[in-house]
Structure formats: C-alpha cells, structure tokens
Scaffold this motif. Sequence first.
Motif, PDB file in Angstrom:
ATOM      1  N   LYS A  64      47.900  26.281  89.325  1.00 34.38           N
ATOM      2  CA  LYS A  64      48.673  26.515  90.552  1.00 34.38           C
ATOM      3  C   LYS A  64      48.961  27.985  90.700  1.00 34.38           C
ATOM      4  O   LYS A  64      48.908  28.537  91.796  1.00 34.38           O
ATOM      5  CB  LYS A  64      50.014  25.771  90.490  1.00 34.38           C
ATOM      6  CG  LYS A  64      49.906  24.276  90.496  1.00 34.38           C
ATOM      7  CD  LYS A  64      51.302  23.693  90.279  1.00 34.38           C
ATOM      8  CE  LYS A  64      51.214  22.301  89.685  1.00 34.38           C
ATOM      9  NZ  LYS A  64      52.520  21.820  89.269  1.00 34.38           N
ATOM     10  N   GLU A  65      49.301  28.623  89.571  1.00 36.39           N
ATOM     11  CA  GLU A  65      49.667  30.031  89.658  1.00 36.39           C
ATOM     12  C   GLU A  65      48.476  30.868  90.072  1.00 36.39           C
ATOM     13  O   GLU A  65      48.614  31.848  90.791  1.00 36.39           O
ATOM     14  CB  GLU A  65      50.191  30.501  88.294  1.00 36.39           C
ATOM     15  CG  GLU A  65      51.583  29.938  87.936  1.00 36.39           C
ATOM     16  CD  GLU A  65      51.524  28.516  87.407  1.00 36.39           C
ATOM     17  OE1 GLU A  65      50.409  27.982  87.270  1.00 36.39           O
ATOM     18  OE2 GLU A  65      52.565  27.945  87.126  1.00 36.39           O
ATOM     19  N   TYR A  86      64.813  22.751  72.849  1.00 41.09           N
ATOM     20  CA  TYR A  86      65.519  22.042  73.912  1.00 41.09           C
ATOM     21  C   TYR A  86      66.017  20.717  73.383  1.00 41.09           C
ATOM     22  O   TYR A  86      65.387  20.089  72.560  1.00 41.09           O
ATOM     23  CB  TYR A  86      64.575  21.801  75.103  1.00 41.09           C
ATOM     24  CG  TYR A  86      64.147  23.078  75.760  1.00 41.09           C
ATOM     25  CD1 TYR A  86      62.948  23.687  75.422  1.00 41.09           C
ATOM     26  CD2 TYR A  86      64.968  23.695  76.700  1.00 41.09           C
ATOM     27  CE1 TYR A  86      62.572  24.872  76.014  1.00 41.09           C
ATOM     28  CE2 TYR A  86      64.581  24.879  77.290  1.00 41.09           C
ATOM     29  CZ  TYR A  86      63.390  25.464  76.941  1.00 41.09           C
ATOM     30  OH  TYR A  86      63.022  26.630  77.525  1.00 41.09           O
ATOM     31  N   PHE A  99      63.710  19.184  82.085  1.00 42.06           N
ATOM     32  CA  PHE A  99      62.939  19.999  83.017  1.00 42.06           C
ATOM     33  C   PHE A  99      62.222  21.207  82.417  1.00 42.06           C
ATOM     34  O   PHE A  99      61.591  21.934  83.128  1.00 42.06           O
ATOM     35  CB  PHE A  99      63.862  20.504  84.141  1.00 42.06           C
ATOM     36  CG  PHE A  99      64.306  19.409  85.050  1.00 42.06           C
ATOM     37  CD1 PHE A  99      65.583  18.891  84.953  1.00 42.06           C
ATOM     38  CD2 PHE A  99      63.435  18.861  85.975  1.00 42.06           C
ATOM     39  CE1 PHE A  99      65.997  17.867  85.776  1.00 42.06           C
ATOM     40  CE2 PHE A  99      63.848  17.839  86.814  1.00 42.06           C
ATOM     41  CZ  PHE A  99      65.127  17.345  86.713  1.00 42.06           C
ATOM     42  N   HIS A 100      62.321  21.423  81.127  1.00 41.85           N
ATOM     43  CA  HIS A 100      61.664  22.626  80.642  1.00 41.85           C
ATOM     44  C   HIS A 100      60.152  22.470  80.682  1.00 41.85           C
ATOM     45  O   HIS A 100      59.621  21.381  80.659  1.00 41.85           O
ATOM     46  CB  HIS A 100      62.139  22.960  79.230  1.00 41.85           C
ATOM     47  CG  HIS A 100      61.831  21.882  78.229  1.00 41.85           C
ATOM     48  ND1 HIS A 100      62.773  20.969  77.831  1.00 41.85           N
ATOM     49  CD2 HIS A 100      60.720  21.574  77.533  1.00 41.85           C
ATOM     50  CE1 HIS A 100      62.235  20.155  76.959  1.00 41.85           C
ATOM     51  NE2 HIS A 100      60.994  20.501  76.745  1.00 41.85           N
ATOM     52  N   ASP A 101      59.508  23.562  80.764  1.00 40.96           N
ATOM     53  CA  ASP A 101      58.083  23.545  81.106  1.00 40.96           C
ATOM     54  C   ASP A 101      57.204  24.289  80.116  1.00 40.96           C
ATOM     55  O   ASP A 101      56.396  25.097  80.512  1.00 40.96           O
ATOM     56  CB  ASP A 101      57.879  24.201  82.487  1.00 40.96           C
ATOM     57  CG  ASP A 101      58.424  23.347  83.594  1.00 40.96           C
ATOM     58  OD1 ASP A 101      58.875  23.916  84.604  1.00 40.96           O
ATOM     59  OD2 ASP A 101      58.433  22.132  83.441  1.00 40.96           O
ATOM     60  N   MET A 123      50.089  30.652  70.431  1.00 39.24           N
ATOM     61  CA  MET A 123      49.895  29.604  71.450  1.00 39.24           C
ATOM     62  C   MET A 123      50.268  30.107  72.827  1.00 39.24           C
ATOM     63  O   MET A 123      49.537  29.934  73.799  1.00 39.24           O
ATOM     64  CB  MET A 123      50.816  28.415  71.147  1.00 39.24           C
ATOM     65  CG  MET A 123      50.188  27.352  70.327  1.00 39.24           C
ATOM     66  SD  MET A 123      51.113  25.825  70.417  1.00 39.24           S
ATOM     67  CE  MET A 123      52.706  26.327  69.780  1.00 39.24           C
ATOM     68  N   GLN A 124      51.449  30.722  72.905  1.00 37.21           N
ATOM     69  CA  GLN A 124      51.934  31.169  74.208  1.00 37.21           C
ATOM     70  C   GLN A 124      50.999  32.195  74.819  1.00 37.21           C
ATOM     71  O   GLN A 124      50.691  32.142  76.007  1.00 37.21           O
ATOM     72  CB  GLN A 124      53.328  31.777  74.063  1.00 37.21           C
ATOM     73  CG  GLN A 124      54.427  30.754  73.877  1.00 37.21           C
ATOM     74  CD  GLN A 124      55.780  31.396  73.779  1.00 37.21           C
ATOM     75  OE1 GLN A 124      55.930  32.462  73.180  1.00 37.21           O
ATOM     76  NE2 GLN A 124      56.776  30.764  74.347  1.00 37.21           N
ATOM     77  N   THR A 163      48.860  31.872  78.398  1.00 38.52           N
ATOM     78  CA  THR A 163      49.439  32.574  79.551  1.00 38.52           C
ATOM     79  C   THR A 163      48.809  33.916  79.848  1.00 38.52           C
ATOM     80  O   THR A 163      49.110  34.515  80.877  1.00 38.52           O
ATOM     81  CB  THR A 163      50.948  32.809  79.322  1.00 38.52           C
ATOM     82  OG1 THR A 163      51.117  33.674  78.192  1.00 38.52           O
ATOM     83  CG2 THR A 163      51.685  31.510  79.088  1.00 38.52           C
ATOM     84  N   ASN A 221      53.065  35.173  84.419  1.00 35.42           N
ATOM     85  CA  ASN A 221      53.731  34.852  83.164  1.00 35.42           C
ATOM     86  C   ASN A 221      54.183  36.128  82.475  1.00 35.42           C
ATOM     87  O   ASN A 221      53.518  37.159  82.543  1.00 35.42           O
ATOM     88  CB  ASN A 221      52.790  34.092  82.227  1.00 35.42           C
ATOM     89  CG  ASN A 221      52.755  32.609  82.551  1.00 35.42           C
ATOM     90  OD1 ASN A 221      51.945  32.165  83.350  1.00 35.42           O
ATOM     91  ND2 ASN A 221      53.640  31.856  81.932  1.00 35.42           N
ATOM     92  N   GLU A 222      55.316  36.032  81.790  1.00 35.49           N
ATOM     93  CA  GLU A 222      55.795  37.179  81.027  1.00 35.49           C
ATOM     94  C   GLU A 222      54.826  37.458  79.870  1.00 35.49           C
ATOM     95  O   GLU A 222      54.266  36.536  79.282  1.00 35.49           O
ATOM     96  CB  GLU A 222      57.188  36.894  80.468  1.00 35.49           C
ATOM     97  CG  GLU A 222      58.240  36.755  81.550  1.00 35.49           C
ATOM     98  CD  GLU A 222      58.422  38.049  82.325  1.00 35.49           C
ATOM     99  OE1 GLU A 222      58.703  39.084  81.693  1.00 35.49           O
ATOM    100  OE2 GLU A 222      58.278  38.014  83.562  1.00 35.49           O
TER     101      GLU A 222
END
Lengths: 766, 343
Positions: free
Chosen positions: B2-3, B204, B210-212, B269-270, B274, B280-281
């Motif tokens: 989507k981004e 969390y 709702f975290h993504d 992973m992040q 991203t 994304n940061e």
Amino acid sequence: MAQSYTISGYVTETGSGERLVQANVFEKGSLKGTTTNAFGYYSFRLPAGYYNLSYSYVGYNSLLLPVSLKSDTVINIELSGIQELDEIRITATDPEAERYRLLISQLNVPVEKIKALPAFLGEADVYKTLKLLPGVQSGNEGQSGLYIRGGGPDQNLILLDGIPVYNAEHLFGIFSVFNPDMIKNIELYKGGFPARYGGRLSSVVDITSKDGNLHEWKGSYTVGMIASKINLEGPVVKGKTSVNFSARRSYIDLFSKPVAKKLFDENNFAQYYFYDVNLKVSHIFSDRSRLFFSSYYGYDDVSTSIYDSYLQSSNRWRERNVFGLEWDNLVTSLRWNYVISQRLFANFTLFSTSYNFAANHRYTKESDEAGYYDDFEIFYGSRIADKGFRFDLEHFILPGYTMRYGYHFTDQGFYYAFSDQKQTYNRANLRSFVGGHFDMGKPWLHEFYTEGDLKLADRLHINAGLHASFYMTDEKNFSSLQPRTSVIYQISDRISVNGAYTKMTQYINLLSSSTFSMPSDLWLPSTAKIPPPQSNQFSLGGRIDLGKGISMNVDAFRKDMKGLIEYKEGVSFFENKKDWEDKVETGLGYSEGFEWLIRKDKGKTTGWIGYTLSWTRRKFDNLNNGRYFYAKYDRRHDISVTLTHQLKPNIDAGLVWVYGSGSAATLPTQQIRLEGLPPGIGQTHVLGYYSERNNYRLPNYHRLDVGINFNKEREKSTRIWRVGFINAYNQHNPFYLYVGWEVNRPVIKQVSIFPVLPSVSYTVNF
Amino acid sequence: MKEIRYLGVLVAVLYLLSGCKEILDYDEDSVTETIVVSGILTPEKAVDIRLSKSINRFDTLGFRQVTDKVIAFYSDDNYLGDLMHLGKGRYYSDQFEISAGKNYSITIMDGALETASAQTLVPHPVKITGLDTTYHFVQGERRIIVKVHFIEPGNAENYYRLELVDEIFVPYLAANKDVRIRIIKIPARVYTDDNWLIRGMGYYSAADKFHDWAGNQFNIFSDRYIQGETMSLELEMDYFRTDSVLGVNRKIYLQSISKDYFYYLRTVMQQSQTASNPFNEPVQIYSNIKNGVGILGGYSLSVDSIVFINHSLIDSLFPGIELPGSLNPGDYFPSAFVGDRNL
C-alpha cells in the motif's frame, strides 16, 4: 515634585483609521514613552510640563507634537503612510525610537517592504519572508514548516490575531495561508519570549490582521500564475464599523486535469487546488470600547486517479488507483477591547481554531472473464480543535513601566479516524475491516501570566515575567512554571547589548516522519506516557547603529530541550496511530549558534543580509545506540540576501538570494553481509548499514529570485505589474533523494521540482 | 505494498508540477570500511565466528572475507585460546566448552593491534514443562494447536526465540534395493497473526489489538508482559506433511537468547522488511561489536517435540518390524532404519 499625568490614545493610519501596532510614542528629550499595543493603544505618564512627543511607525511619516501637559490627556494620532512615488523612501523610524524597542531576538517584519520582494509565482508571501531572517530555516524544497533555532515545525506558535493556527501553509509549503492583503503586522520572536506567550518551545509568530478602512471603500485584485485574489475593505458605518474581506483561489487544477487526461486517458486525472477566505468586522462603540470579529478558512485538495485496462491471458483486466488528500484550517475569534481607565487596557477574546486532515486511497483490480475482484480502501483522518477564551490586561503604571496580566483557557480536542477495508472474490470471498474513530484526548489548558516591562534608567531595559500553565488530561495533570527574562543595556547612543533567558513548555506534539514533513502529520496531546516537551534558552547579543540607516544585530544562543519525540525505528508513517505512544521514543536535544543581521532601511536601496551558524542535535536512548545525532534539519550555514531598489519613482526591483548547507538524511552508505542468521529471511543476508542516524548531507541549497515591479498611477487606481524569475539560474535543489540504478550500478538520484520559473502577476488597487 | 502505491501516486502528482532527476556525485572514499562479525555461542556446539568487511553502498565488486586476523577467545575474562581460521573468513574451535550462565568475549587482533572486540552472556535455558496438542480446520485445511508450557523466571530481562524444525523421515531405495530412511530437516511455520506475544515481540500486551509489526519471522519475544508467569504459549502451525513420509518429529525449541542477540535479530528483521519503503523510519542494525558491526550473541535451548507416525506406510514397507508402541513425544525411529546420510 511635579504631579504626573497620563497621556493615552490610539495611533491610527490616516484615511483608513487602521490601528498601528508597535508604533513608537516617546518624549524626545527624556526618551520616556512606550509602544502601541496589539490594538494600537498606548499610555504612559509624565510629570506636568511642556514636551515634544514623537509618534513614528515604519513606513509612515513621523509626527512631532508639542504638548503642554497639565492633566490626564487623550491624544489620538493619525500617521500618514510614505508615498511610494517619493524619490527617497524612508523606511526607518527615528533612530532614537528604533533603539527604544526591546530587540531581544525579536524582529518586526515590515509588511509593505515584503510586497516589493520577488513574488513566488506572482504571490508575495509575508510568512515566507520570515524564512529569509537569520535563525529561521524553511526546510527543503516542497517541505512545509518553519525551523527556528533548531526547533521543529511543531514548536512555533503561529498566531493570527492572537489565535493559534496549526497548519500555516498551502501546497506543501509553497504558499502560506496568510493573504498578504490582510496582514497589518508580523512580529517574530526567536527567543526572549515575553511571558504572555506560551505553548511552544522555539518561536512566536504574532500576526495581526487589518481591521478595515473606516472611512472609504478600497480594494484590490491580483491575477497571478497560480492563484488570484481579491480584497475589499470599507466602512459599513463610517467611522464606526468596518469590514475587511479577502478571498484567494488557485487554479492549478484547471490545467492539470486536462493535461493528465491528454497524457493518459479519459479516466485519468490529477488535480490540486486551494482557496482561502478572510473576514474581519470591527466596530467602535466608543473611545473605550471596540469589538472585533475575525474568521479565516482555508482548504487544500489533492486528488489523482490512475486507470488502466489491458488484456492478459485473453482476459480483460481493469485497475484503478484513486488517491485523495484534503486539509483545512478554520480560525474564528470575537474580541472586545475595553479601556478600563487611561492606564488600564483590557482585552477579552472568545475563539475557536481547528485543523482537519483526511487521506483516502482506493485500489481496485478486476476481471469479469477471470472471475477476479480485489478491492481495498484505506482512510486516515485527523482533527485538532481548540476553543476557549482569553483575558489580557495591560497596566501602564509609569513611563517605561508596564505590567501585563492574563488568563487563557483552552479546551482542546484531538481526534483520529482510520479504516482499512479489503474485499476479494478470488478463490474465496474474504472481507475484512479494521478501523474506528478514536478520541485521542480532550485536555484543558489553563495559562496565567504576569509580565513587567521596565525601563530602570535611561539605558537599562528589562522585560521579566512568569508564565504558569496547567494541563489537565484524563490520565494525568501537568504543571509548569516558566520564568522569562530579557535585558537590554544601552552602552552608548549607537551600541546596545542584550541577554535573555526563557523556559518554555508545550503540551502538544506533532508526530511526523523523519524523512517527510506532510500536512498529514498528526497533532497529539501530552499524555502520562509522553510528558510535555520543555526548553531552556539563553541568548546574548548586541546591536550597533552604523548610521545612514544601517544597523547590525548579532546574537548567540543555546537552547536545551527535553521530552522530544521521534518515531521508533521501522515504524511506518501510515500505520494506525491509535497506539501512537508505543511507537515513539522520547529524548532530548540542543541547538546552539550564532546569528548576524545587517540591514539598511534608508535610501533607494534597502534590505538585509542574514547569516546563521548553528548546530542542532538530538539524543534518544533507543535511537542511534543512545548517542547524539544531528537532527534532520541541522544546517550548518544559512545565508540570505534581500535587496530592494527604487529604480525610478514608479519602478522598483527586488532580489533574494538564499543559501543553506545541506540538511541531514539517513542513507545507508555501506552494505554488510550477515551470516549465520536463523531461518526466516535467509541465513545469509545483505543489508544496508549506516553508522550514524542522519549520516548523509543533502547537497547545499541555493536559489536566486529576481523581480521587478511596475507601478502605474491612474486616476482612481494603481496598477502594478510584478514580473520576475524564481530560481533565476536554474539551480536543481533537492526535493528528495533515492537510490536507483544507472548502467548496472547503484547511484544516488536527486529529484528537484522547481526549475527556473517565470513569475507574473497583475494587481489593481482601487 | 500500500505504501508503495501511495508513493507512486504522490510521485505522479509531483511530476505534473515539473521536475528533474539527476545523479549525484558520491565520494566513496569518505566511507570507512568496517569489520563485520557474525558469531552465536551455544552449549554443545563449536565456536564458529565469521568475519567479513563492509563495502561501499555503491560498490559492485562484492564482499570480501577477513582472513588475516587472530581471534582470541575468553571466558569470564580468562583467556582460553585463539580460534583457528578455516578459510573464507571462518574462525572455528571445538575445544572450548560453552556453558549457560557464563560471559564470553572475543578480541580480534591485527598483529599486536586490537581492531575489534565483543562480549556476550549465554543465558540459562528455560525448560519446556509440557506440550498439549489439539487440531482445528482453517478453510478446509487441518492445523495443529500446540500449547507450550514453561515458567518464565521473572528474575531479570529475558529474551526468547521459538524455532520449529520438522525432522521428516522419508523412505528411499538404496543401490542394493533395500529401503532406507533419510531424515530431512525443514523449518515449520508458526502462524502468529493471532498470537499477541509473538506478533508484538513481547512489546505489546494481550489487550492491544492494533499494533502493526510487519512480521516476526524470527519468532522472537521478550518477557516484558510475562515476567514470572506460568506460560501456556499457544502456537498454531501447519499439520504434518503426510504423503510418502514415514513420520515427522516436529521439534519445538524454546531458545533463551542474549539481549544483544534479541535486538540484533529484531533490527535485522525490521530493516529487511522496511528498507525499500521511504515512509518507514530508518532502522539501524543493532551491534555489540566495539569498532565493528554485527553480533556476538548467545543462546541456550530447551526442546520438546510432537510426533506423527504413518503406521500404514511403515507396515507396508517394513512388514513385521516392531516400532516403539508409544506415541509420546520424544520417541524416535530406531536408528537401524535410518539411512547413511542426513539431508
């Protein structure tokens, strides 16, 4: 000892009756006096006797009035503006008056002068002119917001007639929301904030709008390359009630839509437009009582639709991508001035201000022959809405001694809405929906202040005060005592030195990406998990009057901040913001630097040169391994040159040149190969690596704008052609960078959006 | 996805306003190469550390291993010896015993000069106390629900990683026409969408819906919300592969990993998820290497397993052979049936 009496009154403009803000009023011999307040009112006391009172204001002829003071006296003064066709434009006030002003990191922006500067695409923009002053940066091309002394765009208190405006720019920073035809005065504070201001860390931009002509109807219209505007002001009841109305609309959409249709097909379009409307109504009940109603509404809309139809494996496929962004500001206030006594001036204000933003994206892909349908839609919306009231009192105790008190109450509301819908008929009928409307908080803010403005001797001037605030949320209450002190000492007739200390607290944050600054940035309140940011700022400076209308200001500052927020690593800007507190880090930062300004206010050639040398750093425990790193808008050098020249009585030219060192960005400049990883993404993996956050410097930014204005006086109107070039030598300044490929090797590519642009507008003042 | 669409449409709008693209000069000499270390210590395995060098982002020549260094190995600051270089940047020793609860460190020397160093703790294992198994169906496909029981120590910050490995016993025909068995090891998938602990990496709580996080491929989690708790970690996974297999031994490893290793895996992973998205940061790869980048990490593990046995195929291929009659976890096939190589 002779008895003292009060001299008070209003200073207004001849003809229109427009009140003049920060006009100088002083006794020539002793220099005792004051400046008019935000409503054009002044008051001070002198012993009985004979005096020559000087009234002056930038861009107006000064007036010297002999007065025999035997009792409390009301003197209302009208000053006439300097005719633009005069051979020599005197734009400075009396030098004695100029140094009377408390110039601690405070700058007055002369509105009329700004209109002489090259206009961007035909639009003179007084707010954008702030970015030409030392200590003020504009960010990169296409990026909105002011970055002042190392602070982010959320740290600026932008006031329109005393009411905060949350998003002050149209079209991603290209135009401000402030129609220059409506603006009477702009004061910029970068430090030494008087106690009456609060709620932001880095600056105060206090904009006062014109009330409207009390005696005759006047107006103007301008047709420019991007937008047109109209302004009308005049008396509803002569001498009593005036109205000032202006409206502006862009028409980029009128040509972008057909261009997109022509380039693609009937089902494709792209459009952008904005409009804004200002209305102000002023009524004078009496010399003591005045009422003002003002309202501003501005709206921006961006939308695109991309449609494609194609054959694949004998099936007809259709894809559509529709994307929309819209945002608006609504600011409304009702203010009542009341002169309680000659020495006591009160102002009551009721207000509301809101900022709304919405983004929507819908993607569909379908094929009847293949039996396929995929549809998803995501919506994101946010709103901040304040309402409240303010009570401000000015007490003119003695000449050179004024006290101010006030209480402000704000009822804030923060809202956020998000939805993510997906529907697919491929193989199985799946439908999902996630979303909701969230109340992000409805806190109350109480602010009290007391401020003293004191001239102790002929040479020592002090502004000191205390601003106290109480922020009440559902989870936790916060309080803050913020001392403010500014001192100016006149060493000689031409040289003064100054120093200031201020503590500021702000109770809202703007959540924005480290890579982009967009109108979709979200305003959020302080919470139990995210306490309010605070700053302590020290500044030292001096001013030298070099004669012949030339002066030089130097300032050094150091600002320490805590409670700053940044997104955590890896978080997407478009993620659900419901749990935003868990997606941010809090940390601290500092900014320090040196500012130098030399300005010339007299003669055919006027203008200024500003230079800033500064460092801005941040530190977060969980970012950059807990080490200090440069902020994304850290700019080592910032230079601006602004010149206007009267070529002929009816022709003037302007030039603006800006230079800024490259701002910082995070770019992985190395690659590393990681081995022995557990299963999941591949046991050997190549990733980008950077040793420091914001490790890369964008290319330096510089741009030259030139313009020339042709004025023609007709019997009942003045016509002005403004012609110029923006980015006259076609410098390709960076809008954004990305890593792409060129001849089988990766390279850094820069996208610029503004080449050399002609700028033309036609204005009729009637 | 989507981004990227957002980006694509935004760029299309901006191009309508006119613009240009150009290539920027980049001073490649301004970037200093750095040593990259990859080394994970665990009991009952040899010490195996890989060294390489970072390369310029715009380099097309490829990575280079570091082959000329000496790595000294220490346990609780006691020098144990040097690792042997096996070639291609691989430094190895099976002489050093790794124990849980101990600190280990390395220094990387270039002659007498120390170029980089690191240290880590190998944490104590947390024992799996039991497994409970049920089944359900999702869109017609059978899935296993396994509850992994363990007691979280609660004494300090603990970090974990879950790994599932299927040992699949597959029959094959040997050259002499005998039926032999080979063991194929492949990772098994855990479905984490509804598992709040895995989905949120432990950051969390169960109440948060709702975290993504984009995806926790390494199945790591922290004890932030489960300290001291008696845990029943519910994992949903695919049913066994049953066609033409004699059986599957699905091993569930609960690794106790060092804090450094946890942060390292999280950032790897992040960043891999991203890096291509400008919205994304940026993510900085976590490193505990002084004067370098990478990881010296440690873990210990506890393992339990669930077993599937294909009786009908076994009976047809090995008629009359007696197999362990029990179906308890941990039962294995008799080694006599196992072929002469593992895959």
